[in-house]
Design an enzyme around this catalytic site. Structure first.
Site, PDB file in Angstrom:
ATOM      1  N   CYS A  36       0.713  -1.292   0.068  1.00  0.00           N
ATOM      2  CA  CYS A  36       0.074   0.085   0.114  1.00  0.00           C
ATOM      3  C   CYS A  36       1.057   1.422   0.089  1.00  0.00           C
ATOM      4  CB  CYS A  36      -1.173  -0.025   1.232  1.00  0.00           C
ATOM      5  SG  CYS A  36       0.034   0.213   2.678  1.00  0.00           S
ATOM      6  N   CYS A 109      -2.620  -2.940   8.383  1.00  0.00           N
ATOM      7  CA  CYS A 109      -2.637  -1.592   8.965  1.00  0.00           C
ATOM      8  C   CYS A 109      -2.060  -1.737  10.589  1.00  0.00           C
ATOM      9  CB  CYS A 109      -3.630  -0.714   8.751  1.00  0.00           C
ATOM     10  SG  CYS A 109      -4.516  -0.897   7.211  1.00  0.00           S
TER      11      CYS A 109
HETATM   12 FE1  FES Z   1      -1.610   0.651   4.294  1.00  0.00          FE
HETATM   13 FE2  FES Z   1      -3.713   0.995   6.016  1.00  0.00          FE
HETATM   14  S1  FES Z   1      -3.771   0.712   3.853  1.00  0.00           S
HETATM   15  S2  FES Z   1      -1.537   0.958   6.304  1.00  0.00           S
END
Ligand code: FES
Length: 158
Positions: A36, A109
């Site tokens: 991400c 996360c």
């Molecule tokens: Fe990457 Fe939450 S979407 S840490």
């Protein structure tokens, strides 16, 4: 995400606890999630309490999503008073527990927070920066070094 979880995350994001660099930290850990692109850094200060070395305070900075901010906020609150072994034994889910159970898509996360904590406390997630004074800022860690200057030769059409 359920409504209660969303509300708790929103509240933590509006008023994050322990946000910011710690100048005299004893340990620093930084991790990034290549999937991400989010990053999180944690600073930890220790103290002696009843003959034990415990976490006095933990702070964080992140380029992360709201869930990562919320988990880091509640996790840094929980870490105060824990020994290194106690803190190292905590999973991402445990660090996020005050918020409630995270949906599977948000587990990573909490793992970002867990990774930064483990990195700071000497785990194997990421190498620790050499020293607090020389560690790059989180922004510097996130920004790729600038490309070397190259000379351009401009050729005009006749
Ligand atoms: Fe990457 Fe939450 S979407 S840490």
């Amino acid at each position: 995400m359920n409504n209660e979880l969303e509300k708790r995350i929103e509240a933590a994001v509006k008023n994050p606890q322990n946000l910011g660099e710690m100048e005299n930290a004893d340990a620093i850990g930084t991790v990034g999630n290549p999937d991400c692109g989010d990053m999180l850094r944690m600073w930890v200060k220790f103290k002696e309490e009843d003959g034990r070395k415990v976490i006095d305070r933990a702070t964080f900075q992140t380029f992360g999503c709201q869930t990562a901010i919320a988990v880091a906020s509640v996790a840094t609150e929980m870490l105060a008073g824990k020994t290194v072994a106690e803190a190292m034994s905590m999973s991402g889910e445990e660090l996020a527990a005050p918020l409630g159970a995270l949906p599977p898509v948000k587990i990573h996360c909490a793992q970002l927070v867990e990774g930064a904590l483990r990195s700071a406390l000497g785990g194997e997630v990421a190498p620790r920066p050499p020293a607090a004074a020389t560690a790059p800022t989180l922004l510097e860690s996130f920004t790729p070094p600038s490309a070397p200057q190259t000379k351009l030769k401009i050729v005009l059409d006749p």
